[in-house]
Design a protein around this motif. Structure first.
Motif, PDB file in Angstrom:
ATOM      1  N   PRO A 114       0.784  -1.031  -0.052  1.00 25.09           N
ATOM      2  CA  PRO A 114      -0.136  -0.070   0.103  1.00 25.09           C
ATOM      3  C   PRO A 114       0.803   1.347   0.042  1.00 25.09           C
ATOM      4  CG  PRO A 114       0.323  -0.979   2.341  1.00 25.09           C
ATOM      5  CD  PRO A 114       0.707  -1.905   1.294  1.00 25.09           C
ATOM      6  N   ASP A 115       0.285   2.487  -0.445  1.00 26.23           N
ATOM      7  CA  ASP A 115       0.945   3.789  -0.450  1.00 26.23           C
ATOM      8  C   ASP A 115       0.800   4.240   0.933  1.00 26.23           C
ATOM      9  OD1 ASP A 115       1.832   3.548  -3.089  1.00 26.23           O
ATOM     10  OD2 ASP A 115       0.038   4.114  -3.816  1.00 26.23           O
ATOM     11  N   SER A 116       1.275   3.690   1.881  1.00 26.07           N
ATOM     12  CA  SER A 116       1.112   4.183   3.422  1.00 26.07           C
ATOM     13  C   SER A 116       2.324   4.978   3.463  1.00 26.07           C
ATOM     14  CB  SER A 116       0.689   3.013   4.398  1.00 26.07           C
ATOM     15  OG  SER A 116       1.788   2.111   4.289  1.00 26.07           O
ATOM     16  N   LYS A 117       2.347   5.501   4.679  1.00 28.70           N
ATOM     17  CA  LYS A 117       3.558   6.353   5.155  1.00 28.70           C
ATOM     18  C   LYS A 117       4.805   5.289   5.292  1.00 28.70           C
ATOM     19  CE  LYS A 117       5.014   9.581   8.761  1.00 28.70           C
ATOM     20  NZ  LYS A 117       5.517  10.531   7.554  1.00 28.70           N
ATOM     21  N   ARG A 118       4.585   4.014   5.733  1.00 30.85           N
ATOM     22  CA  ARG A 118       5.499   3.229   6.041  1.00 30.85           C
ATOM     23  C   ARG A 118       6.251   2.808   4.864  1.00 30.85           C
ATOM     24  NH1 ARG A 118       5.649  -3.238   8.135  1.00 30.85           N
ATOM     25  NH2 ARG A 118       7.712  -3.464   7.818  1.00 30.85           N
ATOM     26  N   TRP A 119       5.552   2.813   3.723  1.00 29.72           N
ATOM     27  CA  TRP A 119       6.297   2.099   2.388  1.00 29.72           C
ATOM     28  C   TRP A 119       6.489   3.314   1.418  1.00 29.72           C
ATOM     29  CZ3 TRP A 119       7.659  -2.206   3.455  1.00 29.72           C
ATOM     30  CH2 TRP A 119       7.042  -3.147   4.153  1.00 29.72           C
ATOM     31  N   THR A 120       6.062   4.522   1.655  1.00 31.81           N
ATOM     32  CA  THR A 120       6.625   5.942   0.804  1.00 31.81           C
ATOM     33  C   THR A 120       7.628   6.567   1.269  1.00 31.81           C
ATOM     34  OG1 THR A 120       4.512   6.919   1.688  1.00 31.81           O
ATOM     35  CG2 THR A 120       4.028   5.655  -0.269  1.00 31.81           C
ATOM     36  N   ASP A 121       7.547   6.708   2.867  1.00 30.24           N
ATOM     37  CA  ASP A 121       8.757   7.405   3.164  1.00 30.24           C
ATOM     38  C   ASP A 121      10.310   6.818   2.811  1.00 30.24           C
ATOM     39  OD1 ASP A 121       7.189   9.224   4.789  1.00 30.24           O
ATOM     40  OD2 ASP A 121       7.304   8.454   6.550  1.00 30.24           O
ATOM     41  N   LYS A 122      11.149   7.869   2.501  1.00 32.85           N
ATOM     42  CA  LYS A 122      12.345   7.675   2.179  1.00 32.85           C
ATOM     43  C   LYS A 122      13.361   7.927   3.191  1.00 32.85           C
ATOM     44  CE  LYS A 122      11.807   8.309  -2.803  1.00 32.85           C
ATOM     45  NZ  LYS A 122      12.190   8.763  -4.024  1.00 32.85           N
ATOM     46  N   LYS A 123      14.113   6.916   3.838  1.00 35.66           N
ATOM     47  CA  LYS A 123      15.314   6.883   4.641  1.00 35.66           C
ATOM     48  C   LYS A 123      16.781   6.751   4.177  1.00 35.66           C
ATOM     49  CE  LYS A 123      12.000   5.840   8.480  1.00 35.66           C
ATOM     50  NZ  LYS A 123      10.591   5.313   7.706  1.00 35.66           N
ATOM     51  N   TRP A 124      17.370   7.406   4.685  1.00 28.96           N
ATOM     52  CA  TRP A 124      18.858   7.334   4.142  1.00 28.96           C
ATOM     53  C   TRP A 124      19.261   6.118   4.763  1.00 28.96           C
ATOM     54  CZ3 TRP A 124      22.498   9.207   1.337  1.00 28.96           C
ATOM     55  CH2 TRP A 124      23.853   9.056   1.676  1.00 28.96           C
ATOM     56  N   CYS A 125      20.149   5.264   3.905  1.00 31.29           N
ATOM     57  CA  CYS A 125      20.868   3.767   4.241  1.00 31.29           C
ATOM     58  C   CYS A 125      22.259   4.070   4.107  1.00 31.29           C
ATOM     59  CB  CYS A 125      20.265   2.855   3.382  1.00 31.29           C
ATOM     60  SG  CYS A 125      21.095   1.267   3.504  1.00 31.29           S
TER      61      CYS A 125
END
Length: 284
Positions: A114-125
């Motif tokens: 789903p296009d929820s916050k968990r799966w759309t937020d981008k975090k630095w790796c």
């Protein structure tokens, strides 16, 4: 479209639909086969491959041994071994995809989420030196980050691992019990009339299957819990650290920079690095 989001650049690309690709910085990891390999990654390769080959060699020797009597409940044996091989093949395909795929690039598997916050937020790796959409954690056993693009194969690999080792342990247990007479009749030797050597080898298979399978079971339970709560592995670890810290009153107020960094990590909206996974039993 290419999303070149970074420090000092517009954040509008965060709002783009799934499919935007971040540009990796030079020196970042590409996939699981990028060097250097880790000890845990090599251990994962050897232990899983070795256990499957070991089990199949025992099972085929048992079934193919010369015997005057046909195997009792042969259909059950065929079903167990055939299902095991099918699940092991599916798991291998998922593993190969995860190791070969660059998590920066979108996939059809990511489109399933789903296009929820968990799966759309981008975090630095820090390992890949870029931001990943829906970053869950960096897997030390696969040596690659698990994010939106490869989370579904990762979860399928985990389920396959659970089922595979259950079937290995169950088949071995049935050989030692239900097919015990067949085992003695088929595997006995002049120097080993009771087939004790084969029985011991099958007990080793039981121990290995239970040991490795337990790790897959715990991993699956952990990720089912994450899916039910909406946390990623990283945000879960952050919350656990917050809960385990002493009360603010006892240690003084949190520095403003530290507080803002933590909130940015939880919200997935800050240009800060995520915590290391070293020492975390669930970071696999």
């Amino acid at each position: 479209a290419v999303c070149r989001e970074g420090r000092g650049r517009p954040r509008s690309c965060r709002e783009m639909s799934y499919g935007a690709v971040a540009t990796p910085a030079a020196g970042g990891r590409i996939n699981g086969f990028s060097r250097p390999f880790t000890d845990k990654q090599i251990l994962f390769w050897l232990s899983n491959t070795g256990s499957v080959v070991y089990f199949l060699v025992l099972a085929m020797n048992f079934y193919g041994a010369d015997s005057e009597e046909p195997l009792v409940h042969a259909g059950l044996f065929h079903g167990l071994v055939g299902t095991h091989m099918a699940i092991a093949t599916l798991g291998f395909c998922c593993w190969l995809f995860i190791e070969c795929h660059n998590p920066i690039h979108p996939t059809c598997f990511g489109a399933m989420l789903p296009d929820s916050k968990r799966w759309t937020d981008k975090k630095w790796c820090r390992e890949h030196k870029t931001k990943l959409e829906g970053l869950d954690h960096f897997c030390v056993w696969l040596n690659v980050s698990i994010s939106r693009s490869n989370y579904v194969p990762f979860l399928v690999l985990t389920v396959c691992g659970v089922l595979q080792y259950i079937l290995q342990a169950l088949t071995g247990l049935l050989i030692l019990t239900l097919w015990q007479k067949d085992m003695v009749g088929r595997m006995a030797q002049d120097w080993d009339p009771h087939a004790l050597t084969f029985a011991v080898a099958m007990v080793v298979n039981e121990c290995v299957s239970v040991g490795i399978g337990f790790g897959f079971v715990m991993l699956l339970i952990f990720h089912i819990h994450l899916l039910s709560t909406g946390f990623s592995t990283y945000t879960y670890l952050i919350e656990q650290r917050r809960i385990m810290r002493p009360a603010t009153a006892a240690r003084g107020p949190r520095p403003a920079a530290q507080a803002s960094d933590r909130q940015a990590l939880v919200n997935g909206s800050g240009d800060v690095e995520l915590p290391e996974t070293a020492g975390d039993p669930n970071a696999v």
